[in-house]
Scaffold this motif. Sequence first.
Motif, PDB file in Angstrom:
ATOM      1  N   LEU A 175      42.577  21.314 -13.154  1.00  0.00           N
ATOM      2  CA  LEU A 175      43.432  21.745 -12.056  1.00  0.00           C
ATOM      3  C   LEU A 175      42.679  22.647 -11.096  1.00  0.00           C
ATOM      4  O   LEU A 175      42.766  22.502  -9.877  1.00  0.00           O
ATOM      5  CB  LEU A 175      44.658  22.471 -12.607  1.00  0.00           C
ATOM      6  N   TYR A 176      41.946  23.574 -11.659  1.00  0.00           N
ATOM      7  CA  TYR A 176      41.194  24.507 -10.826  1.00  0.00           C
ATOM      8  C   TYR A 176      40.151  23.763  -9.997  1.00  0.00           C
ATOM      9  O   TYR A 176      40.030  23.971  -8.785  1.00  0.00           O
ATOM     10  CB  TYR A 176      40.525  25.554 -11.712  1.00  0.00           C
ATOM     11  N   SER A 177      39.399  22.866 -10.641  1.00  0.00           N
ATOM     12  CA  SER A 177      38.363  22.111  -9.932  1.00  0.00           C
ATOM     13  C   SER A 177      38.965  21.223  -8.858  1.00  0.00           C
ATOM     14  O   SER A 177      38.408  21.089  -7.761  1.00  0.00           O
ATOM     15  CB  SER A 177      37.558  21.258 -10.930  1.00  0.00           C
ATOM     16  N   LEU A 178      40.100  20.626  -9.165  1.00  0.00           N
ATOM     17  CA  LEU A 178      40.755  19.737  -8.210  1.00  0.00           C
ATOM     18  C   LEU A 178      41.239  20.510  -6.989  1.00  0.00           C
ATOM     19  O   LEU A 178      41.042  20.090  -5.846  1.00  0.00           O
ATOM     20  CB  LEU A 178      41.926  19.035  -8.892  1.00  0.00           C
ATOM     21  N   ALA A 179      41.854  21.651  -7.233  1.00  0.00           N
ATOM     22  CA  ALA A 179      42.343  22.456  -6.118  1.00  0.00           C
ATOM     23  C   ALA A 179      41.193  22.974  -5.267  1.00  0.00           C
ATOM     24  O   ALA A 179      41.276  22.989  -4.036  1.00  0.00           O
ATOM     25  CB  ALA A 179      43.174  23.624  -6.653  1.00  0.00           C
ATOM     26  N   ARG A 180      40.105  23.402  -5.907  1.00  0.00           N
ATOM     27  CA  ARG A 180      38.953  23.896  -5.156  1.00  0.00           C
ATOM     28  C   ARG A 180      38.322  22.785  -4.322  1.00  0.00           C
ATOM     29  O   ARG A 180      37.898  23.002  -3.183  1.00  0.00           O
ATOM     30  CB  ARG A 180      37.906  24.481  -6.109  1.00  0.00           C
ATOM     31  N   ALA A 181      38.247  21.573  -4.889  1.00  0.00           N
ATOM     32  CA  ALA A 181      37.663  20.450  -4.158  1.00  0.00           C
ATOM     33  C   ALA A 181      38.462  20.149  -2.898  1.00  0.00           C
ATOM     34  O   ALA A 181      37.892  19.859  -1.840  1.00  0.00           O
ATOM     35  CB  ALA A 181      37.604  19.211  -5.053  1.00  0.00           C
ATOM     36  N   ALA A 182      39.796  20.230  -3.009  1.00  0.00           N
ATOM     37  CA  ALA A 182      40.635  19.988  -1.835  1.00  0.00           C
ATOM     38  C   ALA A 182      40.525  21.134  -0.841  1.00  0.00           C
ATOM     39  O   ALA A 182      40.307  20.936   0.355  1.00  0.00           O
ATOM     40  CB  ALA A 182      42.083  19.794  -2.269  1.00  0.00           C
ATOM     41  N   ALA A 183      40.667  22.359  -1.348  1.00  0.00           N
ATOM     42  CA  ALA A 183      40.699  23.514  -0.459  1.00  0.00           C
ATOM     43  C   ALA A 183      39.386  23.713   0.292  1.00  0.00           C
ATOM     44  O   ALA A 183      39.374  24.119   1.454  1.00  0.00           O
ATOM     45  CB  ALA A 183      41.047  24.774  -1.253  1.00  0.00           C
ATOM     46  N   SER A 184      38.269  23.425  -0.359  1.00  0.00           N
ATOM     47  CA  SER A 184      36.969  23.665   0.264  1.00  0.00           C
ATOM     48  C   SER A 184      36.602  22.614   1.290  1.00  0.00           C
ATOM     49  O   SER A 184      35.601  22.749   1.996  1.00  0.00           O
ATOM     50  CB  SER A 184      35.877  23.735  -0.808  1.00  0.00           C
ATOM     51  N   ASN A 185      37.394  21.548   1.377  1.00  0.00           N
ATOM     52  CA  ASN A 185      37.092  20.476   2.325  1.00  0.00           C
ATOM     53  C   ASN A 185      38.191  20.286   3.363  1.00  0.00           C
ATOM     54  O   ASN A 185      38.285  19.243   3.988  1.00  0.00           O
ATOM     55  CB  ASN A 185      36.877  19.154   1.568  1.00  0.00           C
ATOM     56  N   MET A 186      39.026  21.319   3.546  1.00  0.00           N
ATOM     57  CA  MET A 186      40.145  21.189   4.466  1.00  0.00           C
ATOM     58  C   MET A 186      40.166  22.308   5.500  1.00  0.00           C
ATOM     59  O   MET A 186      39.779  23.434   5.217  1.00  0.00           O
ATOM     60  CB  MET A 186      41.472  21.212   3.706  1.00  0.00           C
ATOM     61  N   THR A 187      40.634  21.969   6.694  1.00  0.00           N
ATOM     62  CA  THR A 187      40.986  22.953   7.715  1.00  0.00           C
ATOM     63  C   THR A 187      42.481  22.803   7.943  1.00  0.00           C
ATOM     64  O   THR A 187      42.955  21.723   8.297  1.00  0.00           O
ATOM     65  CB  THR A 187      40.233  22.697   9.026  1.00  0.00           C
ATOM     66  N   LEU A 188      43.243  23.887   7.709  1.00  0.00           N
ATOM     67  CA  LEU A 188      44.691  23.806   7.741  1.00  0.00           C
ATOM     68  C   LEU A 188      45.265  24.392   9.027  1.00  0.00           C
ATOM     69  O   LEU A 188      44.684  25.302   9.618  1.00  0.00           O
ATOM     70  CB  LEU A 188      45.286  24.550   6.552  1.00  0.00           C
ATOM     71  N   SER A 189      46.425  23.875   9.428  1.00  0.00           N
ATOM     72  CA  SER A 189      47.160  24.498  10.520  1.00  0.00           C
ATOM     73  C   SER A 189      47.640  25.871  10.058  1.00  0.00           C
ATOM     74  O   SER A 189      47.740  26.142   8.861  1.00  0.00           O
ATOM     75  CB  SER A 189      48.348  23.621  10.936  1.00  0.00           C
ATOM     76  N   ASP A 190      47.968  26.745  11.001  1.00  0.00           N
ATOM     77  CA  ASP A 190      48.261  28.133  10.648  1.00  0.00           C
ATOM     78  C   ASP A 190      49.420  28.272   9.672  1.00  0.00           C
ATOM     79  O   ASP A 190      49.390  29.126   8.778  1.00  0.00           O
ATOM     80  CB  ASP A 190      48.512  28.974  11.910  1.00  0.00           C
ATOM     81  N   GLN A 191      50.436  27.425   9.794  1.00  0.00           N
ATOM     82  CA  GLN A 191      51.576  27.533   8.901  1.00  0.00           C
ATOM     83  C   GLN A 191      51.243  27.165   7.459  1.00  0.00           C
ATOM     84  O   GLN A 191      51.874  27.645   6.523  1.00  0.00           O
ATOM     85  CB  GLN A 191      52.726  26.648   9.406  1.00  0.00           C
ATOM     86  N   LEU A 192      50.232  26.312   7.280  1.00  0.00           N
ATOM     87  CA  LEU A 192      49.857  25.911   5.928  1.00  0.00           C
ATOM     88  C   LEU A 192      48.926  26.913   5.248  1.00  0.00           C
ATOM     89  O   LEU A 192      48.682  26.814   4.056  1.00  0.00           O
ATOM     90  CB  LEU A 192      49.174  24.534   5.947  1.00  0.00           C
ATOM     91  N   THR A 193      48.389  27.856   5.980  1.00  0.00           N
ATOM     92  CA  THR A 193      47.504  28.839   5.367  1.00  0.00           C
ATOM     93  C   THR A 193      48.278  29.948   4.673  1.00  0.00           C
ATOM     94  O   THR A 193      47.679  30.786   3.988  1.00  0.00           O
ATOM     95  CB  THR A 193      46.574  29.474   6.420  1.00  0.00           C
ATOM     96  N   LYS A 194      49.585  29.976   4.831  1.00  0.00           N
ATOM     97  CA  LYS A 194      50.392  30.998   4.188  1.00  0.00           C
ATOM     98  C   LYS A 194      50.594  30.657   2.715  1.00  0.00           C
ATOM     99  O   LYS A 194      51.067  29.574   2.381  1.00  0.00           O
ATOM    100  CB  LYS A 194      51.744  31.117   4.899  1.00  0.00           C
TER     101      LYS A 194
END
Length: 454
Positions: free
Chosen positions: A299-318
């Motif tokens: 789970l941790y690796s999966l979330a990091r893989a997604a998070a490290s390769n994304m640029t989010l709109s401001d509302q999604l960064t909350k």
Amino acid sequence: MSDLRDRSGRGRRAARPEGTAFGRRATPATTGVARHGRLKSGGPVRAVTKVVAASVAVLLVSGASVGAIAAYQVRSDLGTGVELQAAQGETTKPAPPSISEYEGGFNILVVGTDNDAGQDQGAFGERDATLNDVNILLHVSADHSNATAVSIPRDMVVPIPSCAKEDGSGYYSAMSARPINEAYSYGGLSCVASTVSSLTGLDIPFAGMISFNGVIEMSNAIGGVPVCAATPIKDRYTGLDIPAGESVLSGADALAFLRTRHGVGDGSDLGRISSQQVYLSSLLRTVKSGDTLSNPTKLYSLARAAASNMTLSDQLTKIDTMVQIGLALRDLPLDSVNFVQYPGTTGGSGVYEGKVQPDKAVATQLFDAIKNDVPFSIPEGSTGIGSESTATGDGSAASQAPAAPAETAAPVDTAAPTDPGAGAATTPPTTEVIEGLTGQTAADQTCSVAFGSN
């Protein structure tokens, strides 16, 4: 990415030459097959972005566990902060604010661009513009009982509204007929969201943009994704070479499977979309399986893989919003998640020559159902030209297809009376079948079809 485009002068609107449909000289098109020729080193790069974006869409419907882990990582990046101790004379600390499920329905746009600043140009080639070649709109119903991920073909010709320039110097002119993957060139992620919102009639409060490396990292993080091929699939362009039946793919092999266009369906991007849904449905089943959800490391690796390769709109960064979305989706049944392709046809003329023309009649049915949260289903056997159900064909692939998921929707009690005093049995709820729609649910067992098999 916009800074690269501005420095080079690429991505700006060019003057329209005489006799061309889209403001540049058109390349010969094969009748009935949508081709795309804007990039110098094309197919592989666009396929990578399509794969990663779709994978992120899967994560968004994979439940609270992944969302919570991702939120924890975001909080960790912010540091430990200052712990608020109880004031003198008090025996307890103030209670933290509660976080509940996201209320109501919502839409999330996942965009993949093909010109990431950190990519390996030796592997992916140099491109002359930044295009939004991946556009997946995820809608979650108001009661959080079902979700639909709509893939919009990159060559679909649509209106692009007047979007603000990223440097704040004004607005681009609105255009009535351009390939949707040019929207990023006219205002970045915000313009893509506006274009998709205008096309679908849905508000888009959340959007995310992703880079290329996620597909490899995510497939590795969960230990590979089982995919099915109806017959052996080989593609010399991507190096894909898998046998009939099930193969568990990770890393470069997963990337090759999702990149392949020449190896599946009719060799078009439309065939690749339906083939990719074989992977995406299996990825979601894998993410929601006990082997993943009960494994903190995965789970941790999966979330990091997604998070490290994304640029989010401001509302999604909350962080609270991320967790609320995860909580809203934690119990979503696999057979209530639809992966569909925006209805369209090829072989058109004029502005649609060599491109994809929206099928407005079918699209109206689809988005009326989505807007009104009316459950719908895809016609049986309508997986698309790049895949087939394991229930079709000679059965050779079906016997080797990935096992059916343990999680299914709650059964309908047909014996329970509508009115306890009436004694009449209820009937299962019916769903609208949208003829002309292609795709599958996350619970459907499907196999990719090799090029030339149809």
